[in-house]
Write a protein that holds these residues in place. Structure first.
Motif, PDB file in Angstrom:
ATOM      1  N   ARG A  29      -0.099  -3.901   7.598  1.00  0.00           N
ATOM      2  CA  ARG A  29      -0.806  -2.705   7.134  1.00  0.00           C
ATOM      3  C   ARG A  29       0.250  -1.716   6.675  1.00  0.00           C
ATOM      4  NH1 ARG A  29      -6.100  -2.317   8.256  1.00  0.00           N
ATOM      5  NH2 ARG A  29      -6.963  -3.733   9.782  1.00  0.00           N
ATOM      6  N   GLU A  73      -7.889  -1.355   2.945  1.00  0.00           N
ATOM      7  CA  GLU A  73      -7.619  -2.753   2.586  1.00  0.00           C
ATOM      8  C   GLU A  73      -6.183  -2.981   2.119  1.00  0.00           C
ATOM      9  OE1 GLU A  73      -9.985  -5.395   2.731  1.00  0.00           O
ATOM     10  OE2 GLU A  73     -10.926  -3.836   3.929  1.00  0.00           O
ATOM     11  N   ARG A  75      -2.422  -3.684   1.776  1.00  0.00           N
ATOM     12  CA  ARG A  75      -1.500  -4.453   2.617  1.00  0.00           C
ATOM     13  C   ARG A  75      -0.101  -4.438   1.994  1.00  0.00           C
ATOM     14  NH1 ARG A  75      -5.069  -3.657   5.401  1.00  0.00           N
ATOM     15  NH2 ARG A  75      -6.327  -5.073   6.651  1.00  0.00           N
ATOM     16  N   SER A  92      -5.057  -5.749  -1.570  1.00  0.00           N
ATOM     17  CA  SER A  92      -5.522  -6.462  -0.386  1.00  0.00           C
ATOM     18  C   SER A  92      -4.923  -7.858  -0.406  1.00  0.00           C
ATOM     19  CB  SER A  92      -7.051  -6.543  -0.348  1.00  0.00           C
ATOM     20  OG  SER A  92      -7.532  -7.297  -1.439  1.00  0.00           O
TER      21      SER A  92
END
Length: 153
Positions: A29, A73, A75, A92
């Motif tokens: 994340r 979302e 990443r 994402s």
């Protein structure tokens, strides 16, 4: 028996991309990024990832297809580019799939606005085309040196 290519699928804008899982150390994340003044626009700064200073690059900006809006979302793909650990921001990361090498074709000159130098091929899957990126070519030597300077402070 033929070897399948294991690929991490991720999203940039409305397009899905893939990269060989062997190039990806982890998927994280996006946490607090510390900005580093005087770096290229696409280098967003650095993070402390388990004790390693890791430069963070906005992959959309690097590919010149826009910039990333951070969401839940979003990443960061932690990758090894020529022995330098770099985090690449993606919209994402959605899947890990096996691809038959027989469905991969050479990349056209420009696809989705992305220069062919960054693309290792295009996989023709049942429901879509998957653009396979070559992370070894994402950053040139000058940019890698800039990132190395960011790491060394």
């Amino acid at each position: 028996m033929e070897e399948f290519l294991k690929v991490i699928v991720f999203q940039l804008k409305e397009q899905q991309y893939g990269v060989d899982i062997q190039h990806v150390r982890s998927i994280e994340r996006l946490n607090e990024v510390t900005k580093v003044p005087g770096t290229s626009e696409f280098i967003k700064g650095v993070i402390n990832l388990r004790g390693d200073i890791t430069p963070i690059v906005d992959l959309k900006e690097r590919l010149q297809i826009g910039s990333t809006s951070i969401t839940g979302e979003t990443r960061v793909l932690i990758v090894d580019v020529n022995n330098v650990q770099v985090g690449l921001i993606v919209d994402s990361a959605t899947d890990v799939i096996d691809i038959d090498p027989n469905v991969i074709e050479d990349a056209p000159k420009i696809i989705g606005g992305v220069n062919e130098a960054f693309i290792s091929g295009v996989a023709k899957l049942e429901s879509k085309l998957l653009i396979l990126l070559d992370f070894e070519c994402i950053l040139n030597l000058e940019e890698l040196n800039e990132i190395q300077e960011v790491i060394e402070g």
